[in-house]
Motif scaffolding. Structure first.
Motif, PDB file in Angstrom:
ATOM      1  N   GLU A  87       0.811  -1.223   0.000  1.00 19.48           N
ATOM      2  CA  GLU A  87       0.000   0.000   0.000  1.00 19.48           C
ATOM      3  C   GLU A  87       0.845   1.274   0.000  1.00 19.48           C
ATOM      4  O   GLU A  87       0.585   2.202  -0.771  1.00 19.48           O
ATOM      5  CB  GLU A  87      -0.949   0.013   1.212  1.00 19.48           C
ATOM      6  CG  GLU A  87      -2.024  -1.062   1.190  1.00 19.48           C
ATOM      7  CD  GLU A  87      -1.585  -2.355   1.832  1.00 19.48           C
ATOM      8  OE1 GLU A  87      -2.427  -3.246   2.031  1.00 19.48           O
ATOM      9  OE2 GLU A  87      -0.371  -2.485   2.136  1.00 19.48           O
ATOM     10  N   PHE A 203      -5.537   0.838   1.533  1.00 20.84           N
ATOM     11  CA  PHE A 203      -4.877   1.909   0.796  1.00 20.84           C
ATOM     12  C   PHE A 203      -5.273   3.289   1.324  1.00 20.84           C
ATOM     13  O   PHE A 203      -4.476   4.224   1.288  1.00 20.84           O
ATOM     14  CB  PHE A 203      -5.204   1.798  -0.693  1.00 20.84           C
ATOM     15  CG  PHE A 203      -4.575   0.610  -1.356  1.00 20.84           C
ATOM     16  CD1 PHE A 203      -3.296   0.685  -1.870  1.00 20.84           C
ATOM     17  CD2 PHE A 203      -5.249  -0.593  -1.440  1.00 20.84           C
ATOM     18  CE1 PHE A 203      -2.694  -0.416  -2.475  1.00 20.84           C
ATOM     19  CE2 PHE A 203      -4.669  -1.694  -2.033  1.00 20.84           C
ATOM     20  CZ  PHE A 203      -3.383  -1.611  -2.555  1.00 20.84           C
ATOM     21  N   SER A 206      -3.018   4.224   4.294  1.00 21.66           N
ATOM     22  CA  SER A 206      -1.694   4.651   3.837  1.00 21.66           C
ATOM     23  C   SER A 206      -1.764   6.035   3.205  1.00 21.66           C
ATOM     24  O   SER A 206      -0.880   6.878   3.410  1.00 21.66           O
ATOM     25  CB  SER A 206      -1.135   3.648   2.826  1.00 21.66           C
ATOM     26  OG  SER A 206      -0.919   2.393   3.428  1.00 21.66           O
TER      27      SER A 206
END
Length: 348
Positions: A87, A203, A206
């Motif tokens: 990610e 994701f 991140s």
């Protein structure tokens, strides 16, 4: 004419899987495969691909490093292929010029049909052609407003005197656009900013961490029950719709809308109900039509709306659909959107 695709992955199995999927897709032609970033760079001048599908994690020259070298010398579009655990590198790749990314399914055997459709759509959406999904009109008539030009220039006219919340929706190309907007917010931001970026679970965390590290303001992945505070930026987590209810974040596992979760429309509708005419809604680059109905709700409540123009969008789908439905006050470049947002932050 077919879109020429080059596949880069260190796994022979994955190269075979992706080649078989794309070779069986109308309008796409696999012109070659490679197991390394260095071999890919060496063969670009000969093969001249339209787009590269490249794994994030590879031995030797990583996908991220190869991306930067390729983008320095060409304008070839690149979609990163990311597996679980990649990610952070994927977010850096999007920030550094990758047009999009797609997660490798863990159970490809049972998801092959769905994955094929997703991969085909993501590739073709980056090219102006007859394959891109047609945009969706509103079911209701939009608020009374002249349809603006898609080349509207930045104007201070009719800007709201005060806003109490900013809400932003984005899809393909959105991470890079948001990295150009949010880090420019001043440290004394006094209103909440709520964001839906189409991304899978993992994701978005991140991405929020990356934005937080680069910004003067606090950026967090939203959590259910979190109070909406002035001066913070909230990123909707992947796989959950985000709404605001009584100045509190609520996360919903209700069905996907427009094939996505989180959906921009759901957030925009809730923010319009919560803040009424004191909302500034923004639609950034992205494929599809998510956000148009939400901007209708913001406009119906008396709020203001901006859309990113075609020149600065990676995919001019979501903004275009909103413009064509008459729910956009200004369709302008990313730099001008940033100027308006920061101007409204100062007066709020």
């Amino acid at each position: 004419m077919s879109i020429k695709v080059f596949i880069v992955d260190d796994s022979p199995f994955m190269r075979k899987i992706f080649s078989d999927i794309l070779s069986d897709t109308a309008g796409l032609e696999v012109i070659g495969t490679s197991r390394s970033g260095r071999d890919t760079i060496r063969r670009l001048d000969t093969l001249k691909p339209d787009i590269i599908l490249m794994d994030v994690n590879m031995p030797g020259l990583s996908g991220f490093e190869a991306l930067k070298l390729i983008k320095e010398k060409t304008s070839i579009r690149i979609i990163m292929m990311s597996s679980q655990g990649g990610e952070d590198v994927t977010i850096k790749a999007l920030e550094s010029g990758a047009e999009d990314f797609i997660g490798k399914p863990q159970d490809l055997k049972n998801t092959s049909t769905e994955f094929k459709k997703e991969l085909e759509y993501r590739i073709k959406s980056l090219f102006k052609n007859e394959w891109v999904r047609k945009e969706k009109p509103l079911k209701k008539n939009p608020p009374v407003r002249k349809r603006i030009s898609e080349k509207t220039v930045f104007s201070n006219q009719d800007l709201p005197k005060k806003v109490e919340a900013i809400t932003i929706g984005a899809s393909t190309g959105g991470p890079r656009a948001l990295m150009q907007l949010i880090p420019l917010f001043p440290a004394d931001l006094s209103i909440p900013v709520l964001v839906v970026q189409h991304m899978p679970a993992g994701f978005t965390a991140s991405f929020a961490n990356r934005l937080n590290a680069e910004s003067n303001v606090t950026v967090v992945e939203a959590v259910d029950g979190l109070p909406v505070e002035q001066g913070a930026v909230y990123i909707a987590p992947g796989n959950y719709h985000m709404i605001v209810d009584n100045k509190t974040i609520r996360l919903l596992s209700t069905p996907k809308m427009h094939g996505v979760r989180p959906a921009v429309d759901i957030l925009f509708e809730s923010v319009a109900k919560e803040y009424g005419s004191k909302v500034l809604g923004v639609i950034l680059t992205g494929m599809g039509y998510d956000g148009t109905q939400g901007l209708y709700d913001i406009k119906a409540a008396g709020g203001y709306s901006l859309a990113q123009n075609e020149e600065t969008s990676v995919v001019y789908g979501m903004p275009k659909n909103a413009v064509e439905n008459g729910v956009v006050d200004q369709c302008i470049g990313l730099k001008e959107i940033s100027e308006i947002l920061n101007q409204m932050i100062k007066v709020s």
